[in-house]
Design a protein around this motif. Structure first.
Motif, PDB file in Angstrom:
ATOM      1  N   GLN A   1      -3.394   2.783  -5.155  1.00 44.43           N
ATOM      2  CA  GLN A   1      -2.947   2.538  -3.784  1.00 44.43           C
ATOM      3  C   GLN A   1      -4.117   2.091  -2.923  1.00 44.43           C
ATOM      4  O   GLN A   1      -3.955   1.300  -1.984  1.00 44.43           O
ATOM      5  CB  GLN A   1      -2.263   3.782  -3.207  1.00 44.43           C
ATOM      6  CG  GLN A   1      -3.160   5.008  -3.012  1.00 44.43           C
ATOM      7  CD  GLN A   1      -4.016   4.966  -1.765  1.00 44.43           C
ATOM      8  OE1 GLN A   1      -3.620   4.388  -0.745  1.00 44.43           O
ATOM      9  NE2 GLN A   1      -5.199   5.572  -1.847  1.00 44.43           N
TER      10      GLN A   1
ATOM     11  N   TRP B   1      -4.689  -1.712  -2.641  1.00 49.24           N
ATOM     12  CA  TRP B   1      -3.850  -2.376  -1.640  1.00 49.24           C
ATOM     13  C   TRP B   1      -4.330  -2.055  -0.236  1.00 49.24           C
ATOM     14  O   TRP B   1      -4.297  -2.910   0.658  1.00 49.24           O
ATOM     15  CB  TRP B   1      -2.394  -1.974  -1.809  1.00 49.24           C
ATOM     16  CG  TRP B   1      -1.742  -2.522  -3.024  1.00 49.24           C
ATOM     17  CD1 TRP B   1      -1.276  -1.831  -4.109  1.00 49.24           C
ATOM     18  CD2 TRP B   1      -1.504  -3.908  -3.304  1.00 49.24           C
ATOM     19  NE1 TRP B   1      -0.758  -2.688  -5.048  1.00 49.24           N
ATOM     20  CE2 TRP B   1      -0.873  -3.975  -4.575  1.00 49.24           C
ATOM     21  CE3 TRP B   1      -1.752  -5.095  -2.613  1.00 49.24           C
ATOM     22  CZ2 TRP B   1      -0.493  -5.178  -5.153  1.00 49.24           C
ATOM     23  CZ3 TRP B   1      -1.375  -6.297  -3.189  1.00 49.24           C
ATOM     24  CH2 TRP B   1      -0.748  -6.335  -4.443  1.00 49.24           C
TER      25      TRP B   1
ATOM     26  N   TRP C   1       0.831  -1.205   0.000  1.00 53.87           N
ATOM     27  CA  TRP C   1       0.000   0.000   0.000  1.00 53.87           C
ATOM     28  C   TRP C   1       0.865   1.255   0.000  1.00 53.87           C
ATOM     29  O   TRP C   1       0.739   2.117  -0.878  1.00 53.87           O
ATOM     30  CB  TRP C   1      -0.940  -0.060   1.205  1.00 53.87           C
ATOM     31  CG  TRP C   1      -1.678   1.205   1.526  1.00 53.87           C
ATOM     32  CD1 TRP C   1      -1.959   2.229   0.681  1.00 53.87           C
ATOM     33  CD2 TRP C   1      -2.214   1.577   2.802  1.00 53.87           C
ATOM     34  NE1 TRP C   1      -2.656   3.227   1.346  1.00 53.87           N
ATOM     35  CE2 TRP C   1      -2.820   2.841   2.641  1.00 53.87           C
ATOM     36  CE3 TRP C   1      -2.248   0.954   4.048  1.00 53.87           C
ATOM     37  CZ2 TRP C   1      -3.440   3.501   3.703  1.00 53.87           C
ATOM     38  CZ3 TRP C   1      -2.881   1.607   5.098  1.00 53.87           C
ATOM     39  CH2 TRP C   1      -3.473   2.866   4.927  1.00 53.87           C
ATOM     40  N   TRP C   2       1.773   1.348   0.959  1.00 56.12           N
ATOM     41  CA  TRP C   2       2.571   2.571   1.076  1.00 56.12           C
ATOM     42  C   TRP C   2       3.660   2.649   0.023  1.00 56.12           C
ATOM     43  O   TRP C   2       4.087   3.743  -0.349  1.00 56.12           O
ATOM     44  CB  TRP C   2       3.129   2.703   2.484  1.00 56.12           C
ATOM     45  CG  TRP C   2       2.040   3.136   3.429  1.00 56.12           C
ATOM     46  CD1 TRP C   2       1.400   2.384   4.355  1.00 56.12           C
ATOM     47  CD2 TRP C   2       1.441   4.437   3.477  1.00 56.12           C
ATOM     48  NE1 TRP C   2       0.425   3.129   5.000  1.00 56.12           N
ATOM     49  CE2 TRP C   2       0.434   4.388   4.483  1.00 56.12           C
ATOM     50  CE3 TRP C   2       1.648   5.625   2.792  1.00 56.12           C
ATOM     51  CZ2 TRP C   2      -0.353   5.495   4.805  1.00 56.12           C
ATOM     52  CZ3 TRP C   2       0.861   6.739   3.114  1.00 56.12           C
ATOM     53  CH2 TRP C   2      -0.131   6.655   4.108  1.00 56.12           C
TER      54      TRP C   2
ATOM     55  N   THR D   1       3.093   1.786  -3.070  1.00 54.70           N
ATOM     56  CA  THR D   1       2.347   2.351  -4.192  1.00 54.70           C
ATOM     57  C   THR D   1       2.094   3.833  -3.979  1.00 54.70           C
ATOM     58  O   THR D   1       2.170   4.633  -4.929  1.00 54.70           O
ATOM     59  CB  THR D   1       1.009   1.606  -4.376  1.00 54.70           C
ATOM     60  OG1 THR D   1       1.248   0.205  -4.469  1.00 54.70           O
ATOM     61  CG2 THR D   1       0.289   2.089  -5.623  1.00 54.70           C
ATOM     62  N   CYS D   2       1.805   4.225  -2.744  1.00 52.71           N
ATOM     63  CA  CYS D   2       1.638   5.653  -2.438  1.00 52.71           C
ATOM     64  C   CYS D   2       2.901   6.428  -2.791  1.00 52.71           C
ATOM     65  O   CYS D   2       2.841   7.502  -3.417  1.00 52.71           O
ATOM     66  CB  CYS D   2       1.316   5.832  -0.951  1.00 52.71           C
ATOM     67  SG  CYS D   2      -0.374   5.426  -0.487  1.00 52.71           S
TER      68      CYS D   2
END
Length: 439
Positions: free
Chosen positions: A230, A233, A197-198, A200-201
């Protein structure tokens, strides 16, 4: 989110839906849509993503804190509980009616293979719709999870009613055991999607400082799409962190139990159940309301306090509070509304709720589109600028408009637009949409 209530076959055994519907199921589905939009709109308005300092700058922050607390008490988890149970009921109706019209096998029992194949096709289509919703419209999608967990339901069809309830209890209690195991081992599977997740951020330049305003400031769909990448995820992390898949499956099984016993049909006086177990439906519903309120309501206040204070007693206790508050109160909602329906089934309120309930898929997705148009930068850009009170007032306005539009649509058409497409893809044949074209 299964919306069909009956199916039939023609002389050539071509399976398809028929006209009869149970208004109580449609009304409950419409009621669930109301709760879902109240739960989801704080994310569309980006209120959920704001820092405490930013929230204090919005109008009436004190009122917003009260509303947030009340949402945890009366809304959070309760309405997706209703929706999930209705999904399980829908599965039982689809398979049950196909079995009634299927030829008998060598053992003299109805063949279920055909019904399961139709259901799997239906779930595959729903999974595709959910994936598109997740990646192209809104990261808070639940349809993909419903479709994937729904594919497990045929495994439980042959179980006795008692065993179905045992399995339901197992899956609903399993998250508490997982939290205990997680605390003992100090490891969580949610760490993997959290890192993705992070990562992708970081790839798109999304960080903690601009997370709450990114969608408001996005002036093109490209910016929205980056946030959705993001967000996919993040959604996976939420499901793993909250053990949502086990919860959904447990609720599906409660719906399967209700459906196999046809308790939804027993709401109509004089209707018999599908087995020999005697049941006074009126007393059963009254007890469910009583136990649900006595247990679920007070613990919902404790759960709300725990949620707003950051789980001060730890995740194990918070998971226990969720289980003992959300499910009992959600069941009490179902039983209470059903009791009111039995008292006066002709009251206009039921038809008002049934209209959006009959178009549940269309309305669920259109709620997302309305949220985007109202709150994101590619629309009116209200996000991150309005209070929680204003957010929920907008949500109510959107829902009321859905009631009116659904009523108007169903005056001329048999199905909602997405429901019509979903059914045709499921059964592999064209179906008339206009009421005047019905045969």
């Amino acid at each position: 989110m299964t919306t069909e209530n009956h199916q039939t076959t023609d002389k050539n055994q071509a399976v398809g839906p028929v006209k009869k519907r149970f208004v109580v199921l449609d009304a409950l589905r419409g009621f669930a849509l109301l709760g879902i939009i109240l739960a989801n709109f704080p994310e569309f308005s980006l209120w959920t993503f704001q820092t405490p300092e930013a929230l204090e700058q919005l109008p009436a922050p004190g009122i917003d804190r009260v509303i947030q607390f009340l949402l945890y008490v009366f809304v959070d988890g309760k309405f997706y509980t209703i929706f999930s149970i209705l999904f399980g009921i829908g599965f039982s109706i689809i398979i049950g009616n196909i079995m009634q019209r299927s030829p008998l096998g060598p053992d003299g029992k109805p063949q279920t293979r055909r019904g399961f194949l139709i259901f799997y096709r239906r779930m595959t289509i729903l999974a595709i719709i959910g994936l598109c919703h997740l990646l192209l419209i809104w990261s808070g999608d639940i349809l993909l999870l419903y479709a994937l967990m729904g594919m497990l339901l045929p495994l439980f069809w042959g179980c006795s009613n008692r065993n179905i309830l045992r399995w339901a209890a197992f899956f609903l209690l399993l998250p508490i055991g997982i939290e205990i195991l997680r605390a003992a081992l100090g490891f969580s599977l949610a760490e993997v999607p959290y890192r993705l997740w992070w990562d992708t951020c970081a790839e798109y330049g999304i960080n903690e400082e601009n997370f709450g305003t990114w969608l408001r400031d996005a002036d093109s769909y490209r910016g929205v799409s980056q946030f959705l990448m993001q967000g996919a995820w993040e959604r996976l992390w939420e499901f793993v962190e909250g053990n949502r898949y086990f919860k959904v499956l447990g609720l599906f099984l409660i719906g399967l139990y209700i459906g196999k016993r046809r308790l939804y049909a027993a709401v109509t006086p004089g209707t018999t159940l599908t087995d020999d177990q005697p049941l006074d439906i009126q007393k059963f519903l009254q007890r469910l309301v009583g136990w649900g309120i006595c247990l679920g309501l007070p613990l919902s206040f404790v759960y709300a306090w725990s949620a707003t204070q950051g789980h001060p007693f730890g995740n194990i206790v918070h998971s226990l509070l969720y289980t003992l508050s959300v499910y009992p109160l959600g069941l009490a909602y179902i039983a209470g509304l059903t009791l009111l329906f039995r008292r006066n089934a002709q009251a206009p309120i039921w038809q008002m709720l049934a209209y959006p309930g009959r178009m549940a898929l269309t309305n669920y997705l259109s709620q997302s589109i309305c949220g985007i148009l109202l709150c994101y930068g590619i629309g009116f850009g209200l996000g991150a600028n309005i209070s929680l009170l204003t957010t929920e007032m907008l949500a109510l306005c959107v829902f009321l408009s859905q009631v009116l539009v659904s009523a108007l649509w169903l005056h001329f058409f048999q199905f909602g637009p997405l429901e019509w497409i979903w059914r045709m893809l499921t059964y592999g044949r064209r179906m008339p949409l206009l009421k005047s074209s019905k045969k």
